[in-house]
Scaffold this active site. Structure first.
Site, PDB file in Angstrom:
ATOM      1  N   HIS A  40       1.496  -6.168   0.553  1.00 19.26           N
ATOM      2  CA  HIS A  40       0.269  -6.046  -0.232  1.00 19.26           C
ATOM      3  C   HIS A  40      -0.040  -7.305  -1.027  1.00 19.26           C
ATOM      4  CE1 HIS A  40       0.631  -1.778   0.694  1.00 19.26           C
ATOM      5  NE2 HIS A  40      -0.662  -1.729   0.456  1.00 19.26           N
ATOM      6  N   GLY A  41       0.971  -7.994  -1.479  1.00 14.76           N
ATOM      7  CA  GLY A  41       0.670  -9.175  -2.273  1.00 14.76           C
ATOM      8  C   GLY A  41       1.915  -9.995  -2.538  1.00 14.76           C
TER       9      GLY A  41
END
Lengths: 312, 475
Positions: free
Chosen positions: B323-324
């Protein structure tokens, strides 16, 4: 079963004519419903006790005192406290984020529709208000060419969208407030809490703000216009800077320059600077705003400074 | 190009008639050109990454298919992995890894400095790289016939409805749909438009309207009352849901209008009674990807309890990192991994306890839904917070009720509007468990017409039109 799971059974067949009818009906209903709903909402907000609804409503008792400003004006000039102390009818038209140009438009719209008040109180620190509120008042734009012109100038996209969908004009927090105050006055609205220790500590540790924010010359001009318009209608005008929490105010190292600029913008109406009038922390909701406990002392301070002479 | 932008509406108005008029390979060329225009509108330079990814996986797929040598097939598969994961490593994780390394060295006494490299993150890179990797892995596993048509394969990689934020559609599902001209059907148009409208209601109507309150709370965790911070987290849970589920519905609905089936990506996740159920309902295309290509590849639950828990944790940690590029996302993944492990550990004891206490199933279900939602919200704090200080301050202040005061919650009208929007969406979803709501609406022309108009009114009245990008674009 997912929310868009469909049965294996196909839709009943729609003829080409029926499909066209469905599309046309959809467009007509969407458009007509938009206009009808907007009309209904407009009628509804006209019944509201919200401050701006009172400006644009027909009739109603005239106010002796009008108050203008941003959120500091909302909490600094508490209408019930002023009314109680002076027996005058007070209408606070201040609103969070209201800058001088919007305040001027609201004042002129009020004066067009109602008898002039005896006194206009204005907190001139509203020149520091961040822009953005104007389009929040688009739900009243249908009733005011001045507001419409401001919205066109400041937020043309919003103005254009409002022409496509009238319902969109009511997509504002201001309209929700008008609904909330449908059967009651909003003039008792004030911060009802006091500043917390965490905020106080943050202010103690905060760095001074050394640079005066850029003031828009049009906003400074609007301050002068407010004074002129109110006086032309026969009202006394007082520019009063509502108290800040001293811990906060000391951070504004540019203060004297700022007040000098305000004074220069309104040479006929000297600015009454009460920015450090109170040092009791209990009177503040945060660094910028008084709270309910600060309301009565503020009226006393106004009276002591002679700002209420027109209604006494 | 954003689905909630004027540019997209203009693009669609030009694309759709052409799509309807064209057939065969010409239509495929139109899809490809449209998809590249859609992506290039943001930054045309990064089209080269999509083109390289497409070319590499196309060629690798052909070579894997042509070889019977398992070692060579594996090497070829790893070439695809290296290229796709290499893109991710450079564009998404390089700064993160170097900063983490420097921080670790500094903690160990190194006195040097390293200026961070600010590499632009190409929109949607995590989505299309995972989509193409799944193709190569499936060809390698002999679960999917190789695609010999480069144009068709390029359309599969770049299909604009789901290019930048999914759903991550498997090649086995999507590629065959490019082999035939998808007929434009009235039914698909109605059902697709219905999905798109509901997607816009969720995104523009709910998520973007909640955003301002959420942003303010996460920016002022030290000063706002804890009551406000708790509401901020609650709102964020629905903001990210409305944002991503809304995007997915618009994408899937758009695909459906064009005649494609892109599957589903969300299925009312906040009604989950367990964390494993949550992951079967939230971002389904990613969670099933992680299950099939990571968890099962690691051994899944086939090698004993300890290995199962390790595999769960690894899968969720990497899911968080997907996701990040930040440790806060890793913690988010770790929390969800931990939830899944604890659920497996405590599940049998919980069942026995409930049976012994004779707790009615309905009451138990409601309680479990609330518990799962509460812990999901806890994890969302790390997902949303820009750093650990923000996350831990927020959690500490909420847990200790520091400065708790409903009167001091700012922007009360935003709060009231937000709660009303959430209640509306939750009620509609709850109802859809009992009634096939979407189907019931679309089957009745009068109801469908009124519902469509009502959706437009809803968007006009509640929508926030600041051109807010979709949260998942950053992934």
């Amino acid at each position: 079963m997912d929310p868009f799971e469909h049965t294996a059974e196909p839709l009943p067949p729609h003829t080409a004519g029926r499909r066209v009818a469905m599309v046309v009906a959809f467009l007509v209903i969407a458009f007509a419903g938009d206009r009808l709903l907007a009309l209904g909402l407009g009628a509804l907000q006209a019944q509201s006790g919200f401050r701006f609804s009172k400006v644009y409503a027909e009739g109603g008792p005239p106010a002796d005192v009008l108050v203008l400003g941003d959120s500091r004006g909302v909490n600094g000039f508490y209408a019930p406290a002023l009314a109680k102390a002076t027996s005058a009818r007070v209408l606070n038209l201040s609103y969070n984020g209201m800058g001088p140009r919007l305040a001027e438009a609201i004042l002129r719209d009020y004066l067009d529709r109602h008898p002039a008040p005896k006194l206009v109180l204005l907190d001139p620190t509203c020149v520091l208000a961040r822009p953005g509120l104007v389009s929040e008042l688009s739900n009243y734009a249908g009733r005011s060419e001045r507001l419409q012109a401001l919205i066109e100038a400041e937020d043309p996209d919003r103005a254009a969208a409002g022409r496509v969908s009238h319902l969109y004009r009511f997509n504002t927090e201001v309209f929700l407030r008008a609904l909330f105050y449908l059967r009651k006055s909003d003039q008792t609205w004030i911060n009802d809490y006091r500043i917390g220790e965490a905020q106080l500590q943050a202010l103690r540790e905060a760095e001074p703000k050394t640079e005066l924010p850029d003031l828009d010359p049009a906003d400074l001009e609007a301050l002068g216009h407010i004074v002129t318009a109110a006086r032309a209608a026969g009202a006394d005008v007082r520019l009063v800077i509502v108290p800040y929490l001293p811990l906060y105010r000391r951070l504004l190292t540019w203060w004297p320059i700022f007040v000098a600029q305000l004074d220069a913008a309104t040479p006929d109406a000297p600015v009454l600077d009460l920015s450090v009038a109170f040092d009791d922390v209990a009177l503040f909701a945060d660094g910028l705003h008084l709270n309910r406990r600060g309301a009565a002392p503020m009226v006393d301070a106004l009276r002591a400074a002679g700002a209420l002479r027109a209604i006494e | 190009m954003l689905f909630n932008s004027l540019a997209f509406l203009v693009f669609l108005a030009a694309f759709f008639p052409l799509y309807a008029a064209l057939r065969g390979r010409t239509r495929l060329w139109l899809i490809l050109a449209g998809s590249y225009l859609f992506y290039g509108w943001w930054d045309w330079r990064f089209l080269s990454l999509i083109a390289i990814s497409t070319g590499v996986d196309y060629v690798v797929g052909l070579k894997i298919d042509a070889s019977q040598d398992d070692a060579r097939r594996k090497r070829l598969m790893w070439i695809s992995m290296a290229v796709n994961l290499g893109f991710l490593a450079v564009f998404k994780y390089f700064g993160f890894f170097t900063e983490s390394l420097v921080a670790a060295l500094q903690a160990a006494g190194w006195g040097g400095r390293l200026e961070p490299l600010h590499i632009v993150l190409p929109v949607g890179i995590s989505f299309y790289t995972f989509q193409t990797m799944s193709y190569t892995i499936d060809v390698y596993r002999r679960r999917l016939p190789v695609e010999r048509d480069l144009l068709r394969f390029a359309c599969f990689v770049a299909f604009f409805p789901q290019l930048v934020a999914g759903p991550i559609v498997r090649a086995a599902h999507l590629l065959p749909q490019f082999r035939v001209d998808q007929p434009l059907r009235w039914e698909n148009l109605l059902r697709g438009a219905q999905m798109m409208l509901w997607g816009y209601v969720l995104k523009v109507g709910m998520a973007d309207s909640l955003a301002a309150f959420v942003d303010n709370n996460f920016e002022h965790v030290h000063t706002l009352p804890s009551s406000s911070l708790a509401l901020g987290v609650f709102f964020y849970a629905f903001q990210i849901y409305g944002d991503f589920c809304g995007y997915s519905l618009i994408a899937i609905g758009l695909g459906r209008v064009l005649g494609f089936d892109l599957g589903i990506n969300f299925d009312r996740p906040y009604f989950s009674k367990s964390f494993s159920e949550f992951w079967q309902r939230w971002h389904i295309s990613l969670s099933s990807w992680l299950r099939d290509y990571l968890y099962i590849s690691l051994g899944g639950n086939r090698h004993g309890v300890a290995r199962t828990y390790r595999n769960l944790m690894l899968t969720m940690l990497l899911g968080g990192l997907w996701h990040g590029a930040s440790w806060t996302f890793v913690v988010w993944g770790a929390l969800h991994g931990g939830y899944l492990v604890v659920q497996r550990l405590a599940g049998p004891a919980w069942r026995r306890l409930m049976d012994a206490l004779r707790v009615p199933r309905t009451l138990e279900s409601v309680g479990l839904i609330l518990v799962v939602f509460l812990f999901t919200c806890l994890a969302w704090v790390f997902f949303r917070a820009p750093d650990f200080d923000t996350a831990f301050t927020l959690i500490r202040r909420v847990v200790t009720l520091d400065g708790w005061s409903l009167a001091a919650v700012p922007a009360k009208f935003q709060v009231i509007e937000g709660l009303a929007l959430i209640a509306f969406v939750v009620a509609a979803e709850a109802l859809s468990f009992r009634v096939r709501l979407a189907d019931a609406i679309v089957r009745r022309p009068v109801v469908a017409t009124l519902a469509g108009a009502a959706a437009l009114w809803f968007i006009a009245f509640f929508g926030t039109f600041g051109g807010d990008a979709f949260i998942y674009f950053q992934f």
